[in-house]
Design a protein around this motif. Structure first.
Motif, PDB file in Angstrom:
ATOM      1  N   GLY A  14      16.213 -54.478 -14.779  1.00 56.99           N
ATOM      2  CA  GLY A  14      15.799 -53.513 -15.812  1.00 56.99           C
ATOM      3  C   GLY A  14      15.454 -52.170 -15.182  1.00 56.99           C
ATOM      4  N   ALA A  15      15.364 -51.146 -16.053  1.00 61.07           N
ATOM      5  CA  ALA A  15      14.999 -49.820 -15.561  1.00 61.07           C
ATOM      6  C   ALA A  15      13.573 -49.819 -15.024  1.00 61.07           C
ATOM      7  CB  ALA A  15      15.139 -48.804 -16.690  1.00 61.07           C
ATOM      8  N   THR A  16      12.713 -50.641 -15.624  1.00 62.35           N
ATOM      9  CA  THR A  16      11.296 -50.658 -15.224  1.00 62.35           C
ATOM     10  C   THR A  16      11.148 -50.980 -13.738  1.00 62.35           C
ATOM     11  OG1 THR A  16      10.848 -51.528 -17.423  1.00 62.35           O
ATOM     12  CG2 THR A  16       9.041 -51.612 -15.867  1.00 62.35           C
ATOM     13  N   ILE A  20      12.211 -48.011 -11.627  1.00 66.23           N
ATOM     14  CA  ILE A  20      11.201 -46.934 -11.663  1.00 66.23           C
ATOM     15  C   ILE A  20      10.035 -47.279 -10.729  1.00 66.23           C
ATOM     16  CG2 ILE A  20       9.463 -45.814 -13.151  1.00 66.23           C
ATOM     17  CD1 ILE A  20      11.590 -46.148 -15.476  1.00 66.23           C
ATOM     18  N   TYR A  40       6.888 -42.298 -21.649  1.00 65.58           N
ATOM     19  CA  TYR A  40       6.982 -43.765 -21.607  1.00 65.58           C
ATOM     20  C   TYR A  40       5.870 -44.280 -20.699  1.00 65.58           C
ATOM     21  CZ  TYR A  40       9.057 -48.370 -21.237  1.00 65.58           C
ATOM     22  OH  TYR A  40       9.265 -49.722 -21.282  1.00 65.58           O
ATOM     23  N   TYR A  64       5.260 -45.129 -16.171  1.00 66.85           N
ATOM     24  CA  TYR A  64       5.255 -44.208 -15.019  1.00 66.85           C
ATOM     25  C   TYR A  64       3.875 -44.111 -14.357  1.00 66.85           C
ATOM     26  CZ  TYR A  64       9.291 -42.369 -17.765  1.00 66.85           C
ATOM     27  OH  TYR A  64      10.434 -42.230 -18.506  1.00 66.85           O
ATOM     28  N   ASN A 111      12.839 -37.504 -18.664  1.00 66.62           N
ATOM     29  CA  ASN A 111      13.403 -38.549 -19.526  1.00 66.62           C
ATOM     30  C   ASN A 111      14.152 -37.884 -20.686  1.00 66.62           C
ATOM     31  OD1 ASN A 111      11.913 -40.730 -22.012  1.00 66.62           O
ATOM     32  ND2 ASN A 111      13.876 -40.963 -21.003  1.00 66.62           N
ATOM     33  N   ASN A 132      12.103 -41.097 -25.041  1.00 64.61           N
ATOM     34  CA  ASN A 132      11.248 -42.055 -25.746  1.00 64.61           C
ATOM     35  C   ASN A 132       9.807 -41.641 -25.470  1.00 64.61           C
ATOM     36  OD1 ASN A 132       9.918 -44.240 -26.821  1.00 64.61           O
ATOM     37  ND2 ASN A 132      10.415 -45.626 -25.154  1.00 64.61           N
ATOM     38  N   ASP A 136      14.965 -40.533 -15.892  1.00 63.77           N
ATOM     39  CA  ASP A 136      15.059 -41.751 -16.695  1.00 63.77           C
ATOM     40  C   ASP A 136      16.068 -41.485 -17.812  1.00 63.77           C
ATOM     41  OD1 ASP A 136      14.673 -43.759 -18.569  1.00 63.77           O
ATOM     42  OD2 ASP A 136      12.501 -43.854 -18.285  1.00 63.77           O
ATOM     43  N   VAL A 173      17.797 -43.918 -19.617  1.00 58.60           N
ATOM     44  CA  VAL A 173      18.155 -45.216 -20.203  1.00 58.60           C
ATOM     45  C   VAL A 173      18.834 -45.095 -21.567  1.00 58.60           C
ATOM     46  CG1 VAL A 173      16.356 -46.483 -18.935  1.00 58.60           C
ATOM     47  CG2 VAL A 173      15.900 -45.740 -21.255  1.00 58.60           C
ATOM     48  N   TYR A 174      18.658 -43.946 -22.236  1.00 56.44           N
ATOM     49  CA  TYR A 174      19.306 -43.765 -23.550  1.00 56.44           C
ATOM     50  C   TYR A 174      20.511 -42.821 -23.463  1.00 56.44           C
ATOM     51  CZ  TYR A 174      15.011 -45.980 -25.104  1.00 56.44           C
ATOM     52  OH  TYR A 174      13.971 -46.864 -25.265  1.00 56.44           O
ATOM     53  N   SER A 226      19.673 -48.459 -18.038  1.00 55.20           N
ATOM     54  CA  SER A 226      19.324 -49.805 -18.515  1.00 55.20           C
ATOM     55  C   SER A 226      20.466 -50.392 -19.351  1.00 55.20           C
ATOM     56  CB  SER A 226      18.056 -49.716 -19.368  1.00 55.20           C
ATOM     57  OG  SER A 226      17.849 -50.915 -20.081  1.00 55.20           O
ATOM     58  N   LYS A 251      19.266 -51.422 -22.967  1.00 58.31           N
ATOM     59  CA  LYS A 251      19.306 -50.411 -24.025  1.00 58.31           C
ATOM     60  C   LYS A 251      20.737 -50.183 -24.497  1.00 58.31           C
ATOM     61  CE  LYS A 251      14.972 -49.605 -23.735  1.00 58.31           C
ATOM     62  NZ  LYS A 251      14.093 -50.078 -24.788  1.00 58.31           N
ATOM     63  N   LYS A 305      16.870 -57.723 -19.146  1.00 54.59           N
ATOM     64  CA  LYS A 305      16.268 -56.910 -18.086  1.00 54.59           C
ATOM     65  C   LYS A 305      17.262 -56.606 -16.961  1.00 54.59           C
ATOM     66  CE  LYS A 305      12.569 -55.604 -18.001  1.00 54.59           C
ATOM     67  NZ  LYS A 305      11.987 -54.373 -18.601  1.00 54.59           N
ATOM     68  N   MET A 306      18.334 -55.903 -17.347  1.00 58.03           N
ATOM     69  CA  MET A 306      19.328 -55.504 -16.357  1.00 58.03           C
ATOM     70  C   MET A 306      19.437 -53.981 -16.349  1.00 58.03           C
ATOM     71  SD  MET A 306      20.736 -58.141 -14.922  1.00 58.03           S
ATOM     72  CE  MET A 306      21.959 -57.135 -14.106  1.00 58.03           C
TER      73      MET A 306
HETATM   74  C1  LIG Z   1      12.258 -44.319 -21.535  1.00 55.52           C
HETATM   75  C2  LIG Z   1      12.339 -45.728 -21.070  1.00 55.52           C
HETATM   76  N1  LIG Z   1      12.462 -45.971 -19.763  1.00 55.52           N
HETATM   77  C3  LIG Z   1      12.546 -47.224 -19.277  1.00 55.52           C
HETATM   78  C4  LIG Z   1      12.505 -48.310 -20.120  1.00 55.52           C
HETATM   79  C5  LIG Z   1      12.578 -49.696 -19.552  1.00 55.52           C
HETATM   80  O1  LIG Z   1      13.872 -50.224 -19.616  1.00 55.52           O
HETATM   81  P1  LIG Z   1      14.157 -51.755 -19.225  1.00 55.52           P
HETATM   82  O2  LIG Z   1      13.886 -52.578 -20.431  1.00 55.52           O
HETATM   83  O3  LIG Z   1      15.596 -51.770 -18.794  1.00 55.52           O
HETATM   84  O4  LIG Z   1      13.226 -52.099 -18.098  1.00 55.52           O
HETATM   85  C6  LIG Z   1      12.355 -48.108 -21.493  1.00 55.52           C
HETATM   86  C7  LIG Z   1      12.243 -49.249 -22.409  1.00 55.52           C
HETATM   87  O5  LIG Z   1      11.803 -49.129 -23.554  1.00 55.52           O
HETATM   88  C8  LIG Z   1      12.288 -46.778 -21.985  1.00 55.52           C
HETATM   89  O6  LIG Z   1      12.171 -46.532 -23.298  1.00 55.52           O
END
Ligand SMILES: Cc1ncc(COP(=O)(O)O)c(C=O)c1O
Length: 380
Positions: A94-96, A99, A120, A123, A165, A169, A197, A199-200, A228, A231, A239-240
């Motif tokens: 996942g992106a988390t 990060i 988000y 961070y 970002n 989000n 970031d 992810v979108y 991500s 997403k 979680k990829m």
């Molecule tokens: C802006 C942003 N960054 C990162 C993430 C985390 O992504 P992931 O679910 O791939 O860990 C999210 C998830 O909501 C997000 O909105």
């Protein structure tokens, strides 16, 4: 026992709180950012096939090479830029996780990290855990524009990283080419690392173009792009994700990644690699979500909520100042308990929990869910 918490002020996240409340009160859940429709069966079949084909042990630490190759091709196709699949792309859980690992790899005690608020929520805890200091730049509702002259004055020789970002989000805003050029100008010839970031990246509306940091040479040379698949392909539970950066940065990242997670889920990497071979699978996601945004906004036209249409992501902010003076957390809780609809209040994303009477609604939902939600919102 004195545990001496490293995060004494951190409570259960607002996402968990609101989703639990929604479940308890059987409310329509437009709070947490996940789709209520299935992922493409073709992708599920590809992952199942990968499991049956025996991809059930650790993947290489950097991630499956086939997947990294596909990601490199995607960068090429979308942004005409190259990242070397061997050395400049790493697959993450996942992106988390990407990060967290980027922050862990670079932030020393007392390093400053600039964050634009609202932001988000993952961070700041990562920065604090590594002894860094978050420097918060609060943006103003409803357009959340950056004042780049003001930002220039906040940068010091302690600024180690800037986190950006876009699409954003929770705001649903996107950064323009001018924003990215202003950022590039600010960090050029410094030692500042940018964590972008994105992810979108595929969820952007009204014919607008995503301004990836990799399109700007002096940004690209110092930037980690974080993405991500959860997403992009409607499967947040998998979680990829992945990150991409120039080799010197990625070498440092991998020193931490190998001990932080070692490697991500192998069969999913193989399935996604196969799925990415057909670019149609990610090129049309924006129109799919734009239809949902338009459906939701049309359906709430008659309500007392005010809004600026989301430019990207699957979130829409609604302002409720015409309805009540209550603070956003109280009002959001009341919406769940009394009106049976859950959203996310914005104050936990703001500096000093600033209450701007804004609520975030997730429109990654089936039409019938959005229709029922809109009927409730119009009756408030
Ligand atoms: C802006 C942003 N960054 C990162 C993430 C985390 O992504 P992931 O679910 O791939 O860990 C999210 C998830 O909501 C997000 O909105």
């Amino acid at each position: 026992m004195n545990l001496n918490s490293k995060l004494p002020k951190v409570k259960t996240s607002i996402f968990t709180t609101m989703s639990a409340l929604a479940k308890k009160h059987k409310a329509i859940n437009l709070s947490q950012g996940f789709p209520d429709f299935p992922s493409d069966p073709t992708l599920i079949d590809l992952v199942t096939k990968a499991m049956k084909d025996g991809y059930n042990q650790y993947s290489p630490m950097q991630g499956s090479f086939t997947l990294r190759e596909q990601i490199a091709q995607k960068f090429n196709l979308l942004y005409q830029t190259s990242y070397h699949p061997e050395t400049e792309i790493t697959i993450s859980a996942g992106a988390t996780q990407a990060i967290f690992t980027i922050v862990a790899a670079f932030i020393h005690k007392d390093d400053e990290v600039l964050i634009f608020k609202p932001a988000y929520d993952c961070y700041e805890p990562a920065i604090k855990l590594h002894g860094g200091k978050s420097i918060l730049v609060q943006l103003e509702t409803p357009h959340y524009k950056v004042d780049w002259n003001a930002v220039a004055k906040i940068i010091t020789n302690k600024t180690k990283m800037i986190i950006i970002n876009t699409p954003h989000n929770p705001c649903g805003t996107i950064w323009s080419k001018e924003d990215m050029l202003a950022l590039e100008n600010l960090v050029k010839n410094t030692n500042i690392i940018v964590l972008s970031d994105e992810v979108y990246e595929h969820i952007i509306f009204d014919g607008k173009q995503h301004q990836s940091a990799c399109l700007f040479p002096h940004l690209k040379e110092r930037t980690f792009i974080v993405a991500s698949f959860g997403k992009t392909f409607h499967n947040t539970g998998w979680k990829m994700g992945y990150c991409a950066a120039p080799v010197e940065l990625m070498t440092e990242y991998r020193k931490v990644h190998q001990y932080n997670v070692f490697s991500a889920n192998h069969p999913m990497q193989i399935g996604i690699a196969e799925y990415l071979k057909n670019a149609e699978n990610y090129l049309n996601i924006h129109s799919f979500y734009q239809e949902k945004r338009d459906f939701f906004l049309d359906a709430i036209q008659g309500s007392r909520f005010e809004f600026v249409p989301s430019n990207g992501t699957y979130f829409q902010l609604l302002n409720y100042k015409n309805i009540t003076e209550e603070n956003d957390i109280d009002f959001a809780e009341k919406l769940v308990i009394k009106n049976k609809i859950a959203c996310i209040p914005l104050s936990p994303f703001n500096a000093n929990n600033l209450d701007t009477k804004m609520l975030r609604f997730c429109f990654a939902k089936k039409e019938e869910t959005l229709q029922r939600a809109a009927e409730i919102l119009c009756a408030i």
